[in-house]
Design a protein around this motif. Sequence first.
Motif, PDB file in Angstrom:
ATOM      1  N   GLY A  56       0.804  -1.270  -0.012  1.00  0.00           N
ATOM      2  CA  GLY A  56      -0.087   0.089  -0.179  1.00  0.00           C
ATOM      3  C   GLY A  56       0.881   1.261  -0.013  1.00  0.00           C
ATOM      4  O   GLY A  56       0.415   2.130  -0.534  1.00  0.00           O
ATOM      5  N   THR A  57       2.078   1.347   0.474  1.00  0.00           N
ATOM      6  CA  THR A  57       2.657   2.224   0.507  1.00  0.00           C
ATOM      7  C   THR A  57       3.354   2.514  -0.668  1.00  0.00           C
ATOM      8  O   THR A  57       3.287   3.870  -1.217  1.00  0.00           O
ATOM      9  N   ASP A 153      -6.631   7.569  -0.171  1.00  0.00           N
ATOM     10  CA  ASP A 153      -5.924   6.335   0.696  1.00  0.00           C
ATOM     11  C   ASP A 153      -7.019   5.554   1.277  1.00  0.00           C
ATOM     12  O   ASP A 153      -7.763   5.513   2.312  1.00  0.00           O
ATOM     13  N   ALA A 155      -6.612   2.334   2.079  1.00  0.00           N
ATOM     14  CA  ALA A 155      -5.951   0.980   2.472  1.00  0.00           C
ATOM     15  C   ALA A 155      -6.957   0.393   3.592  1.00  0.00           C
ATOM     16  O   ALA A 155      -6.708  -0.834   3.786  1.00  0.00           O
ATOM     17  N   GLN A 156      -7.798   1.184   4.318  1.00  0.00           N
ATOM     18  CA  GLN A 156      -8.667   0.694   5.409  1.00  0.00           C
ATOM     19  C   GLN A 156     -10.058   0.450   5.168  1.00  0.00           C
ATOM     20  O   GLN A 156     -10.897  -0.007   5.861  1.00  0.00           O
ATOM     21  N   SER A 182      -4.241  -1.283   0.304  1.00  0.00           N
ATOM     22  CA  SER A 182      -2.979  -2.362   0.699  1.00  0.00           C
ATOM     23  C   SER A 182      -3.691  -3.651   1.127  1.00  0.00           C
ATOM     24  O   SER A 182      -4.738  -3.706   1.317  1.00  0.00           O
ATOM     25  N   LYS A 187      -5.439  -6.303   6.933  1.00  0.00           N
ATOM     26  CA  LYS A 187      -6.429  -5.470   6.138  1.00  0.00           C
ATOM     27  C   LYS A 187      -7.549  -6.293   5.773  1.00  0.00           C
ATOM     28  O   LYS A 187      -7.639  -7.348   5.821  1.00  0.00           O
TER      29      LYS A 187
HETATM   30  C1  LIG Z   1      -1.752  -0.209   5.953  1.00  0.00           C
HETATM   31  C2  LIG Z   1      -1.995   1.234   5.427  1.00  0.00           C
HETATM   32  C3  LIG Z   1      -1.247   1.830   4.426  1.00  0.00           C
HETATM   33  C4  LIG Z   1       0.252   1.254   3.985  1.00  0.00           C
HETATM   34  O1  LIG Z   1       0.043   0.021   3.436  1.00  0.00           O
HETATM   35  P1  LIG Z   1       1.067  -1.243   3.392  1.00  0.00           P
HETATM   36  O2  LIG Z   1       0.817  -2.219   2.508  1.00  0.00           O
HETATM   37  O3  LIG Z   1       1.554  -1.684   4.837  1.00  0.00           O
HETATM   38  O4  LIG Z   1       2.379  -0.431   2.728  1.00  0.00           O
HETATM   39  C5  LIG Z   1      -1.251   3.147   4.183  1.00  0.00           C
HETATM   40  N1  LIG Z   1      -2.318   3.809   4.590  1.00  0.00           N
HETATM   41  C6  LIG Z   1      -2.847   3.190   5.438  1.00  0.00           C
HETATM   42  C7  LIG Z   1      -3.986   4.239   6.010  1.00  0.00           C
HETATM   43  C8  LIG Z   1      -2.912   2.106   5.824  1.00  0.00           C
HETATM   44  O5  LIG Z   1      -3.776   1.646   7.108  1.00  0.00           O
END
Ligand SMILES: *Cc1c(COP(=O)(O)O)cnc(C)c1O
Length: 372
Positions: A56-57, A153, A155-156, A182, A187
């Motif tokens: 995710g990064t 973003d 990711a969540q 991510s 997740k």
């Molecule tokens: C987990 C997360 C990321 C990064 O994801 P990775 O796969 O660990 O690099 C970025 N932003 C948020 C809000 C996250 O929760």
Amino acid sequence: MVDLMSQYQKIKPAIDSAILNVIENAQFINGPEVSGFQSELEAYLGVKHVIPCANGTDALQIALMALGLKPGDEVITPSFTYIATTEVMALLGLRPIFVEVDKDTFCIDPATIEAAITSKTKAIVPVHLYGQAANMDAIMEIAKKHCLFVVEDNAQAIGSDYYHTNGKVSKTGSIGDIGCTSFFPSKNLGCYGDGGAICTNDDQLAAAMRMIANHGQSKRYYHDVVGCNSRLDSIQAAVLRIKLRELDNYIAARRKVADHYDAFFAQFSQIKTPVRGKESKHVFHQYTLTLEGVDRDKLNEFLATKDVPSMIYYPVPAHRQKMFEAFGSENTVLPVTDWLTKRVVSLPIHTEMEQEQLDYICAAVAEYIKNN
Ligand SMILES: *Cc1c(COP(=O)(O)O)cnc(C)c1O
């Protein structure tokens, strides 16, 4: 906080054969599992392009690299988030401009965005924190007015629906110019290692991001732009194809746990349960309480003595991280963010929670609240 073992047991035969299949075909990089997952995720999110990547990064970094920003350009983002959101900005020589979150939804407060816009502002990066969408209609309107890019973003919050004021429904991550997610194991859609993806409806941005994720390569051994090496490996893609089919069930299971917590904690005036904004469907990546008149850190310690895991997401907001000292970010005045940082606590929530576990956790929290 999560129980990935029990979740695996339920899908074990499918997962095991999918992984074995990748090994037997020795297609570890790219190949049919990756392209299959890509198109299935495109269909699920309702987007034209998904670009799988390593995590995710990286997804956030590649997205920002594709926007053609210059060093010193400013990106508006919440401080109340995981560090990855803002770290990549600094890494690319961009300047993160930290703004407030809404104390009910924990997401970027659109009212604070406009005041932070300068002639150097190029993008807004909202975070759909804990599984609930930021107010995207308001954010998109501000972005349009000031010609700014929007990178979500997500990711969540993968799988969350956003309800636009005009009645349209979109998946989070598909609303801005680019969405990033991510597949970190814990997740909501997690693989068995690292993984991530970027999505967009813009053909040009998609082509740029594909190129950046593949060493800036236009054709083999011809490199047009500075890129990086960021791939989702085939074993992870094979796992994700199976888990994507379960995602809506996983979300329903998480929401059921949240419903139970909500109903139980309603009796305590010291506990504020998560506010479900009407703009989106909360997918409860985290179940986060806001405590008032109760020592959050002592509750945390007490729960540990009862073997109940609890976590603080996040104890230090981004603008107060040493990492950003050079930007003078700690001088940013963010009272809501600072206030939340001292009062939030997240309880276990996952797809395999049993009633007995839930009752035990609730009883432990109740015991502390009643005695303090
Ligand atoms: C987990 C997360 C990321 C990064 O994801 P990775 O796969 O660990 O690099 C970025 N932003 C948020 C809000 C996250 O929760």
